[in-house]
Design a protein around this motif. Structure first.
Motif, PDB file in Angstrom:
ATOM      1  N   LYS A 191       5.403   4.799 -11.166  1.00  0.00           N
ATOM      2  CA  LYS A 191       5.406   3.820 -10.082  1.00  0.00           C
ATOM      3  C   LYS A 191       6.093   4.405  -8.862  1.00  0.00           C
ATOM      4  O   LYS A 191       7.112   5.083  -8.974  1.00  0.00           O
ATOM      5  CB  LYS A 191       6.129   2.535 -10.528  1.00  0.00           C
ATOM      6  CG  LYS A 191       6.138   1.451  -9.471  1.00  0.00           C
ATOM      7  CD  LYS A 191       6.832   0.193  -9.971  1.00  0.00           C
ATOM      8  CE  LYS A 191       6.840  -0.889  -8.903  1.00  0.00           C
ATOM      9  NZ  LYS A 191       7.524  -2.126  -9.371  1.00  0.00           N
ATOM     10  N   TRP A 192       5.529   4.125  -7.691  1.00  0.00           N
ATOM     11  CA  TRP A 192       6.123   4.609  -6.445  1.00  0.00           C
ATOM     12  C   TRP A 192       7.280   3.697  -6.051  1.00  0.00           C
ATOM     13  O   TRP A 192       7.095   2.510  -5.789  1.00  0.00           O
ATOM     14  CB  TRP A 192       5.081   4.666  -5.338  1.00  0.00           C
ATOM     15  CG  TRP A 192       4.068   5.745  -5.556  1.00  0.00           C
ATOM     16  CD1 TRP A 192       2.805   5.604  -6.065  1.00  0.00           C
ATOM     17  CD2 TRP A 192       4.241   7.139  -5.289  1.00  0.00           C
ATOM     18  NE1 TRP A 192       2.178   6.828  -6.134  1.00  0.00           N
ATOM     19  CE2 TRP A 192       3.035   7.786  -5.657  1.00  0.00           C
ATOM     20  CE3 TRP A 192       5.278   7.901  -4.763  1.00  0.00           C
ATOM     21  CZ2 TRP A 192       2.850   9.161  -5.519  1.00  0.00           C
ATOM     22  CZ3 TRP A 192       5.108   9.279  -4.621  1.00  0.00           C
ATOM     23  CH2 TRP A 192       3.910   9.899  -5.005  1.00  0.00           C
ATOM     24  N   ARG A 197       7.714   9.007  -6.912  1.00  0.00           N
ATOM     25  CA  ARG A 197       7.087   8.467  -8.121  1.00  0.00           C
ATOM     26  C   ARG A 197       8.063   8.543  -9.288  1.00  0.00           C
ATOM     27  O   ARG A 197       8.549   9.630  -9.646  1.00  0.00           O
ATOM     28  CB  ARG A 197       5.806   9.228  -8.436  1.00  0.00           C
ATOM     29  CG  ARG A 197       4.899   8.514  -9.442  1.00  0.00           C
ATOM     30  CD  ARG A 197       3.518   9.145  -9.478  1.00  0.00           C
ATOM     31  NE  ARG A 197       2.615   8.487 -10.387  1.00  0.00           N
ATOM     32  CZ  ARG A 197       1.928   7.371 -10.102  1.00  0.00           C
ATOM     33  NH1 ARG A 197       2.070   6.810  -8.919  1.00  0.00           N
ATOM     34  NH2 ARG A 197       1.115   6.833 -10.980  1.00  0.00           N
ATOM     35  N   TRP A 244       0.833  -1.197   0.000  1.00  0.00           N
ATOM     36  CA  TRP A 244       0.000   0.000   0.000  1.00  0.00           C
ATOM     37  C   TRP A 244       0.867   1.245   0.000  1.00  0.00           C
ATOM     38  O   TRP A 244       2.029   1.229   0.397  1.00  0.00           O
ATOM     39  CB  TRP A 244      -1.016   0.002   1.135  1.00  0.00           C
ATOM     40  CG  TRP A 244      -0.495  -0.249   2.532  1.00  0.00           C
ATOM     41  CD1 TRP A 244       0.797  -0.437   2.933  1.00  0.00           C
ATOM     42  CD2 TRP A 244      -1.299  -0.336   3.707  1.00  0.00           C
ATOM     43  NE1 TRP A 244       0.857  -0.644   4.274  1.00  0.00           N
ATOM     44  CE2 TRP A 244      -0.404  -0.594   4.779  1.00  0.00           C
ATOM     45  CE3 TRP A 244      -2.656  -0.232   3.964  1.00  0.00           C
ATOM     46  CZ2 TRP A 244      -0.852  -0.731   6.094  1.00  0.00           C
ATOM     47  CZ3 TRP A 244      -3.098  -0.376   5.272  1.00  0.00           C
ATOM     48  CH2 TRP A 244      -2.205  -0.612   6.313  1.00  0.00           C
ATOM     49  N   ARG A 260      -4.145   7.419   1.746  1.00  0.00           N
ATOM     50  CA  ARG A 260      -3.845   6.338   0.832  1.00  0.00           C
ATOM     51  C   ARG A 260      -4.207   6.757  -0.586  1.00  0.00           C
ATOM     52  O   ARG A 260      -5.305   7.255  -0.836  1.00  0.00           O
ATOM     53  CB  ARG A 260      -4.608   5.070   1.224  1.00  0.00           C
ATOM     54  CG  ARG A 260      -3.823   3.818   0.870  1.00  0.00           C
ATOM     55  CD  ARG A 260      -4.528   2.542   1.221  1.00  0.00           C
ATOM     56  NE  ARG A 260      -5.665   2.336   0.344  1.00  0.00           N
ATOM     57  CZ  ARG A 260      -6.901   2.165   0.771  1.00  0.00           C
ATOM     58  NH1 ARG A 260      -7.176   2.177   2.048  1.00  0.00           N
ATOM     59  NH2 ARG A 260      -7.874   1.971  -0.091  1.00  0.00           N
ATOM     60  N   ILE A 261      -3.288   6.561  -1.504  1.00  0.00           N
ATOM     61  CA  ILE A 261      -3.484   7.075  -2.864  1.00  0.00           C
ATOM     62  C   ILE A 261      -3.593   5.959  -3.896  1.00  0.00           C
ATOM     63  O   ILE A 261      -3.797   6.238  -5.076  1.00  0.00           O
ATOM     64  CB  ILE A 261      -2.344   8.039  -3.260  1.00  0.00           C
ATOM     65  CG1 ILE A 261      -0.977   7.381  -3.046  1.00  0.00           C
ATOM     66  CG2 ILE A 261      -2.450   9.329  -2.465  1.00  0.00           C
ATOM     67  CD1 ILE A 261       0.190   8.257  -3.469  1.00  0.00           C
ATOM     68  N   GLU A 262      -3.450   4.717  -3.474  1.00  0.00           N
ATOM     69  CA  GLU A 262      -3.634   3.580  -4.379  1.00  0.00           C
ATOM     70  C   GLU A 262      -4.344   2.474  -3.632  1.00  0.00           C
ATOM     71  O   GLU A 262      -4.202   2.335  -2.418  1.00  0.00           O
ATOM     72  CB  GLU A 262      -2.280   3.058  -4.899  1.00  0.00           C
ATOM     73  CG  GLU A 262      -1.582   3.979  -5.874  1.00  0.00           C
ATOM     74  CD  GLU A 262      -0.313   3.352  -6.448  1.00  0.00           C
ATOM     75  OE1 GLU A 262       0.002   2.194  -6.061  1.00  0.00           O
ATOM     76  OE2 GLU A 262       0.343   3.992  -7.284  1.00  0.00           O
ATOM     77  N   GLU A 263      -5.094   1.675  -4.356  1.00  0.00           N
ATOM     78  CA  GLU A 263      -5.702   0.507  -3.747  1.00  0.00           C
ATOM     79  C   GLU A 263      -4.610  -0.506  -3.408  1.00  0.00           C
ATOM     80  O   GLU A 263      -3.671  -0.674  -4.185  1.00  0.00           O
ATOM     81  CB  GLU A 263      -6.724  -0.129  -4.698  1.00  0.00           C
ATOM     82  CG  GLU A 263      -7.935   0.746  -4.979  1.00  0.00           C
ATOM     83  CD  GLU A 263      -8.709   1.084  -3.722  1.00  0.00           C
ATOM     84  OE1 GLU A 263      -8.882   0.185  -2.861  1.00  0.00           O
ATOM     85  OE2 GLU A 263      -9.131   2.246  -3.577  1.00  0.00           O
ATOM     86  N   ARG A 286      -8.835   5.519   4.457  1.00  0.00           N
ATOM     87  CA  ARG A 286      -8.095   6.242   3.421  1.00  0.00           C
ATOM     88  C   ARG A 286      -7.343   7.442   3.972  1.00  0.00           C
ATOM     89  O   ARG A 286      -6.562   8.065   3.252  1.00  0.00           O
ATOM     90  CB  ARG A 286      -9.048   6.679   2.304  1.00  0.00           C
ATOM     91  CG  ARG A 286      -9.688   5.487   1.597  1.00  0.00           C
ATOM     92  CD  ARG A 286     -10.559   5.892   0.433  1.00  0.00           C
ATOM     93  NE  ARG A 286     -11.057   4.723  -0.271  1.00  0.00           N
ATOM     94  CZ  ARG A 286     -10.393   4.076  -1.223  1.00  0.00           C
ATOM     95  NH1 ARG A 286      -9.214   4.494  -1.589  1.00  0.00           N
ATOM     96  NH2 ARG A 286     -10.912   3.007  -1.809  1.00  0.00           N
ATOM     97  N   THR A 312       5.552   3.900   1.621  1.00  0.00           N
ATOM     98  CA  THR A 312       5.052   2.633   1.093  1.00  0.00           C
ATOM     99  C   THR A 312       5.650   1.451   1.848  1.00  0.00           C
ATOM    100  O   THR A 312       6.757   1.528   2.382  1.00  0.00           O
ATOM    101  CB  THR A 312       5.343   2.500  -0.418  1.00  0.00           C
ATOM    102  OG1 THR A 312       4.707   1.331  -0.930  1.00  0.00           O
ATOM    103  CG2 THR A 312       6.838   2.408  -0.682  1.00  0.00           C
ATOM    104  N   ARG A 319       0.277   8.940   0.764  1.00  0.00           N
ATOM    105  CA  ARG A 319       0.924  10.224   0.520  1.00  0.00           C
ATOM    106  C   ARG A 319       0.986  11.029   1.813  1.00  0.00           C
ATOM    107  O   ARG A 319       0.028  11.042   2.602  1.00  0.00           O
ATOM    108  CB  ARG A 319       0.165  11.011  -0.550  1.00  0.00           C
ATOM    109  CG  ARG A 319       0.798  12.373  -0.806  1.00  0.00           C
ATOM    110  CD  ARG A 319       0.218  13.091  -1.989  1.00  0.00           C
ATOM    111  NE  ARG A 319       0.770  14.425  -2.084  1.00  0.00           N
ATOM    112  CZ  ARG A 319       0.494  15.291  -3.053  1.00  0.00           C
ATOM    113  NH1 ARG A 319      -0.334  14.934  -4.027  1.00  0.00           N
ATOM    114  NH2 ARG A 319       1.044  16.491  -3.068  1.00  0.00           N
ATOM    115  N   LYS A 339      -2.388  -3.613  -3.349  1.00  0.00           N
ATOM    116  CA  LYS A 339      -2.178  -4.618  -4.391  1.00  0.00           C
ATOM    117  C   LYS A 339      -1.543  -5.856  -3.783  1.00  0.00           C
ATOM    118  O   LYS A 339      -0.535  -5.781  -3.081  1.00  0.00           O
ATOM    119  CB  LYS A 339      -1.257  -4.055  -5.483  1.00  0.00           C
ATOM    120  CG  LYS A 339      -1.831  -2.839  -6.199  1.00  0.00           C
ATOM    121  CD  LYS A 339      -0.832  -2.275  -7.198  1.00  0.00           C
ATOM    122  CE  LYS A 339      -1.389  -1.026  -7.890  1.00  0.00           C
ATOM    123  NZ  LYS A 339      -0.393  -0.437  -8.817  1.00  0.00           N
TER     124      LYS A 339
END
Length: 288
Positions: A82-83, A78, A8, A197-200, A180, A162, A11, A202
């Motif tokens: 990709k982070w 970034r 996860w 949180r800026i991305e779901e 979030r 992250t 930001r 994974k």
């Protein structure tokens, strides 16, 4: 039941202060968010969501300990959509350095801290005089929201954090996914420590490129460089730094047992299995 591992990305919305040993009048900060800090913030958020009137922090915290493990969150930038995390690494002759996980950049610790940190003054207020308490003026290091510009860069780059989440309870995972916005670290009541949180999340099967075993009672990372505070045999360490860490237990109102551990970025002689324990510490597998 096997574990599921998710990556996860959060930001940094307002500056972070994650306490470190002070240096004179300077209150220093870590450049990463430890698992215990993350566990505390998520415990508070989940408990309040479940009951605004009377949050059961202890029950919620114990549930998270049993069903979830947290990896440390590291600074990320970034790159090409990709982070990419910056990870600590002790090197012979240089001490602590930071390397981007794609292997394209590295910085010595002193310079890397300058890329991320800002400072602000602070003091304690004497209630009797409503003025600054004598001898309490401090300066606080904070992990900022933006990377400092480097040569050739024309745009400001946001700072993210992250890392990895391990879960074996799908309903609890869904509750965590619904969060979030989170406040972590010190002085959150004064606006510090907000991350979003800026991305779901994974699902992944490698921990920053290291092999993991998700089928045991606890997740296991196979590596020669630890990325959390770690308990291990002194004879196994090649290079690193030790810290004495503990924590405050609100239930018993006591300090938890202090432990002398190796800091993130420390190296061992060869690859070992490291167990991620309930409190977020790593421990060298007894099978080694």
């Amino acid at each position: 039941m096997s574990w599921k591992m998710y990556r996860w990305v959060w930001r940094v919305v307002s500056p972070l202060h994650i306490g470190l040993q002070p240096a004179g009048a300077l209150n220093r900060t870590r450049l990463y968010i430890p698992a215990r800090t993350l566990w505390g913030a998520l415990t508070a958020e989940l408990a309040r969501r479940q009951s605004n009137a009377s949050p059961d922090y202890q029950k919620t915290g114990e549930c998270l300990r049993r069903e979830v493990r947290f990896g440390y969150l590291f600074p990320a930038e970034r790159v090409n959509g990709k982070w990419q995390a910056w990870l600590p690494d002790y090197e012979q002759g240089e001490g602590l350095v930071w390397q981007r996980e794609d292997g394209q950049k590295r910085e010595v610790n002193r310079r890397f801290r300058r890329l991320l940190l800002v400072t602000r003054p602070g003091t304690a207020i004497d209630p009797a005089s409503d003025s600054a308490g004598e001898g309490t003026l401090r300066e606080y290091e904070l992990l900022g929201q933006w990377w400092r510009s480097q040569e050739g860069e024309t745009e400001a780059k946001p700072v993210a954090m992250t890392g990895y989440l391990f879960s074996k309870d799908d309903p609890l995972s869904k509750q965590l996914e619904d969060i979030r916005e989170l406040f972590v670290g010190g002085d959150t009541r004064y606006g510090l420590g907000c991350i979003k949180r800026i991305e779901e999340p994974k699902q992944e099967d490698a921990f920053f490129g290291c092999r993991v075993d998700l089928n045991g009672d606890s997740p296991i990372v196979h590596t020669s460089r630890v990325l959390a505070h770690t308990i291990m045999q002194d004879s196994s360490v090649v290079l690193g730094n030790q810290e004495c860490i503990g924590g405050w237990d609100n239930a018993s109102e006591t300090i938890t047992s202090l432990s002398l551990v190796w800091a993130p970025g420390s190296h061992v002689k060869k690859e070992h299995d490291f167990v991620i324990q309930e409190e977020g510490l790593w421990k060298m597998s007894s099978d080694e």
